[in-house]
Scaffold this motif. Structure first.
Motif: not given
Length: 270
Positions: A170, A193, A195, A198-199, A215, A220-221
């Protein structure tokens, strides 16, 4: 296409899914069984937070049909506390805890790194070099577990088969070309990923398998994937499937979107 697609969710025990993806009245102990009837894979997350027990791995294995595959998340003690260094005993404990009890359902092992862990070629090379490449080698390593596993270690394997690994960094520093070179030399997949920005999103293929973690595209999530976004991911997966296996896991579980999105992507690939 010569590869196989394993689409699933990151974990399966979420209260938000009950009465939604899981039908009302479904008992908790049957949730994995229900999921495995609809998807070919799942990420096993509890192993990231603590050493699980052999009986748990056996129970999870018994709950799924033939051909189902678990990706197992490696211990955060190794990735976040030890930061991939001096991890021999911790790796032995991880493999002795029951991972090998999954037998033919054992898929790739995922190492998720903290954002603050930057790329160090010597550290990465040493860590990947210490990872056992087969279940027999993992069993030999597991025999070096410490006293915490005395009386609860699983020290057997049914067959000697290759092990697969994936690394989810990350830190933007892993965009260094040397990182991909090291991963490629060890046959470890660099995780792609999504995200929500975010990353970093690394899309370099470094192994005979591809590992994707979704994600959330905008939150996010939490956020779900639109039909057009799922179409786009399906197209990318089909490209990889021409010559390698692909593992895709949805981790946008906060609002219960993960299992629905996983089923939708899996249907697109069948």
């Amino acid at each position: 296409m010569s590869g196989r697609a394993f689409v699933g969710t990151s974990g399966w025990r979420y209260p938000r899914w009950r009465g939604d993806f899981y039908p009302p009245g479904l008992v908790q102990r049957r949730e994995l069984e229900y999921l495995a009837e609809r998807l070919p894979s799942a990420e096993l997350n509890g192993s990231f937070y603590s050493l699980q027990r052999p009986e748990s791995y056996r129970r999870w294995r018994d709950a799924v049909p033939d051909g189902f595959v678990f990706a197992v998340k490696g211990s955060r003690y190794v990735s976040h506390m030890l930061r991939l260094t001096n991890a021999h005993v911790a790796l032995a404990n991880f493999f002795a805890s029951g991972v090998l009890a999954l037998g033919p359902t054992l898929g790739p092992i995922l190492w998720q790194l903290p954002e603050r862990l930057e790329f160090d070629p010597d550290v990465l090379e040493a860590f990947l070099g210490d990872l056992p490449r087969t279940t027999a080698a993992a069993l030999a390593l597991a025999r070096h577990h410490d006293a915490r596993l005395d009386g609860r270690a699983w020290l057997e394997t049914e067959a000697d088969v290759p092990l697969r690994y994936a690394l989810e960094p990350r830190s933007e520093s892993f965009r260094d070309p040397r990182a991909a070179e090291i991963l490629r030399a060890h046959g470890v997949a660099l995780v792609l990923a999504d995200t929500a920005g975010r990353w970093p999103a690394f899309d370099t293929v470094t192994a005979d398998h591809v590992y994707v973690r979704l994600h959330g595209s905008t939150e996010l999530y939490a956020s779900g994937y639109t039909d057009s976004e799922l179409d786009g991911w399906a197209e990318r997966v089909r490209g990889w499937l021409e010559d390698r296996d692909v593992y895709v896991y949805f981790d946008n579980d906060a609002r219960g979107r993960a299992p629905h999105d996983a089923v939708a992507l899996d249907a697109r690939l069948r």
